[in-house]
Design an enzyme around this catalytic site. Structure first.
Site, PDB file in Angstrom:
ATOM      1  CB  THR A 132     -11.252   3.336 -15.652  1.00  0.00           C
ATOM      2  OG1 THR A 132     -12.300   3.033 -16.553  1.00  0.00           O
ATOM      3  CG2 THR A 132     -10.393   4.450 -16.205  1.00  0.00           C
ATOM      4  CB  CYS A 189     -12.432   0.839  25.365  1.00  0.00           C
ATOM      5  SG  CYS A 189     -12.613  -0.040  26.906  1.00  0.00           S
ATOM      6  CB  SER A 233      -0.888  -0.019   1.244  1.00  0.00           C
ATOM      7  OG  SER A 233      -1.122   1.282   1.696  1.00  0.00           O
TER       8      SER A 233
END
Lengths: 212, 393
Positions: B239, B328, B201
């Protein structure tokens, strides 16, 4: 979806009220579990059935600390009976709202208060011996919140069956098998129900959702 | 100014990268095609970028494809490898500590009954168990997929050894490495030719968001799960995003400019963060390996007795961005599976604070963190029911 805390939650997080320990408390309780992530300890000083002083400790996120702060504010000066009737929704309201995914934090704070009051009653021989029953188990399940909706699993009609047989509890629930919160729900059910008197084992079975 | 330590998730786009990209949106906004001026201009821009990445991976330009997101690239790599072979129940091997872009894909395939999966356990430093790996490769093993560098704790896997073990056990097994967290962090990718598929990436090296290079070695039977125009890539149809592909090449060029000193800067600041924090804050645990076995840009610490989202929020209020492994802070309230797999310790996972650096991270940012962290941890330990008395004074 952007989830944010409101300024009141942040204020209680930064400057929590009633935070600390009471030496030689009249009652205390520690609730929560490492698996679910947050834990709250409540300490009480009680005079004439009135909560004269209350302190808390928290291992948890900002909303955990903030709800413990507000629940202890709500309980201070109240009678034991009044304290037992404080609801987690009041705590959320008092904080000006919480993201639904954080409602379980306020449930934990209220559970902590309740457990500490019961600890006092038990120590003084005033807690009627609770017998393990499906109603008692259901009572605990009212405190298990489905995070995306912020509603308990009983009200959501996700509890399909509760069986109690000689201390062995079987609970059937109905969630999609790939519900991302399933593990969290199962862990929380087990944590809450296994603390009930006389429980030897807790089995949670998910029967799935009809639409699958 | 905010100190930003979350470059494992996102980096700023370099100004030169943006400048290189702009005309491909506004002036040369064309789709690649043959023969025409507009079409061939766009096609040549893509080829230039393919050449740059082919050189990095040690392959050929037409082996390089560009996907529109990191998750998409990893999904194509995994599903493409499975679809490419016609086995009744193909077997996939991955590790217990992978990033969601492969882990969630593999789990979904497993759940649907399409594949069998072996999750290789890791040791306390996050290294995959090579003996278990060796024993797990069977005749049905179609693919082994893992991150060359772990996203959470920065473990640099011995990928050359891993490749050798796999190919010895079954030469037909395909190897996919996600090198995203190694790009700009490892001095080179000399191990790349030992793999069959690579993903990288570009948003972690100051390139545009999304765009991810996918390298598929020639002859590797891969059949992507996406359908559409295959005019430019049969593996990633549609594309091509020419501006981002141009940006990817520029980002790579800038990354490679003086890379050893970039790595050295990150390594120095990483060690400052780890060592000075551990000196300032007692009972601080380092998650993952030390020294050269760890990515130079990764710091992952757990402050005992303290939950991670609270630390993250306090730091945020001080204009410091970090990431946490706490349940959390996770939308599905799950503690980080990497730390759990390494240590089997929920508290360690809930408390984990991850800080990831880039080559432009500064001493000032590190100082800013070091200035506030002891106070934040001691404030939270003071209110923690898990902390010993010594922290309550």
């Amino acid at each position: 979806m952007s989830i944010k805390y409101n300024p009141k939650v942040i204020e209680h997080f930064k400057n929590p009220h009633n935070q600390g320990v009471i030496e030689n408390p009249d009652a205390e309780a520690l609730v929560g579990s490492p698996a679910c992530g947050d834990q709250i300890a409540i300490y009480l000083k009680i005079n004439n059935d009135v909560i004269e002083d209350i302190k808390f400790e928290s291992y948890g996120c900002a909303s955990n600390i903030a709800t413990a702060s507000i629940v202890t504010d709500l309980a201070k000066g109240k009678t034991l009976e009044e304290a037992l009737s404080i609801k987690w929704t009041e705590a959320v309201q008092e904080l000006g709202g919480l993201p639904p995914v954080k409602y379980h934090c306020s449930v934990l704070a209220v559970d902590g208060l309740r457990a500490a009051v019961k600890d006092y009653l038990r120590k003084n021989g005033r807690l009627p011996e609770e017998e393990l029953s499906s109603d008692l188990v259901r009572g605990e399940l009212y405190h298990v919140i489905y995070p995306p909706q912020g509603i308990d699993i009983v009200a959501l009609k996700r509890v399909k069956y509760i069986g109690v047989d000689d201390g062995n509890v079987r609970i059937e629930i109905s969630f999609a098998h790939d519900d991302p919160y399933l593990q969290e729900i199962v862990d929380e059910i087990k944590e809450k129900v296994s603390d009930l008197p006389g429980v030897k084992s807790v089995e949670v079975v998910n029967e799935g959702r009809g639409e699958e | 100014m905010r100190a930003y330590f979350d470059h494992c998730r996102s980096t700023y786009v370099d100004k030169d990268v943006l400048d290189a990209m702009t005309p491909w949106w506004t002036e040369k906004y064309w789709a690649p095609a043959s023969f025409t001026y507009t079409g061939t201009t766009a096609a040549e821009a893509i080829e230039k970028s393919q050449m740059a990445y082919a050189k990095l991976f040690g392959g050929k330009p037409d082996e390089v494809h560009f996907a529109q997101s990191h998750s998409l690239a990893n999904n194509i790599a995994v599903q493409g490898a499975i679809n490419g072979k016609s086995l009744e129940t193909p077997h996939i091997i991955t590790s217990a500590i992978e990033h969601g872009s492969t882990m969630d894909m593999v789990k979904q395939l497993e759940k649907s009954g399409k594949v069998k999966v072996t999750y290789i356990p890791v040791d306390k430093n996050g290294f995959v168990d090579l003996d278990v790996l060796r024993k797990s490769v069977t005749n049905d093993t179609v693919l082994v997929t893992m991150g060359a560098v772990n996203y959470m704790v920065g473990t640099i896997q011995p990928v050359e050894q891993i490749s050798k073990i796999i190919k010895e056990a079954n030469p037909d097994t395909l190897i996919h490495y996600d090198v995203t967290w190694g790009l700009g962090r490892l001095p080179n990718l000399s191990f790349a030719p030992l793999a069959d598929l690579l993903t990288a990436s570009i948003e972690r090296i100051h390139g545009p968001k999304g765009i991810t290079a996918l390298w598929v070695k020639k002859g590797v039977p891969i059949k992507g799960p996406i359908y559409g125009s295959q005019a430019y890539s049969r593996i990633v149809p549609g594309t091509p995003d020419v501006p981002s592909i141009v940006g990817a090449a520029k980002a790579l060029e800038l990354m490679q400019d003086n890379l050893p000193s970039k790595i050295e800067n990150m390594r120095r600041l990483r060690d400052r963060l780890i060592n000075e924090t551990m000196n300032l804050v007692p009972e601080t645990l380092l998650n993952g390996p030390e020294g050269d076995l760890r990515s130079p840009s990764n710091v992952c610490l757990t402050f005992k007795y303290v939950e991670g989202e609270s630390v993250e929020m306090y730091l945020d209020m001080e204009d410091i961005t970090v990431d946490t492994g706490s349940a959390c802070a996770n939308p599905f309230l799950e503690a980080n599976h990497v730390i759990l797999a390494m240590y089997g310790d929920y508290e360690r996972a809930h408390g984990a604070i991850r800080m990831t650096l880039t080559w432009t991270t500064t001493d000032e940012e590190v100082d800013k963190f070091l200035d506030v962290i002891p106070g934040i941890v001691s404030k939270l330990r003071k209110i923690s029911p898990l902390a010993p008395k010594v922290y309550k004074e």
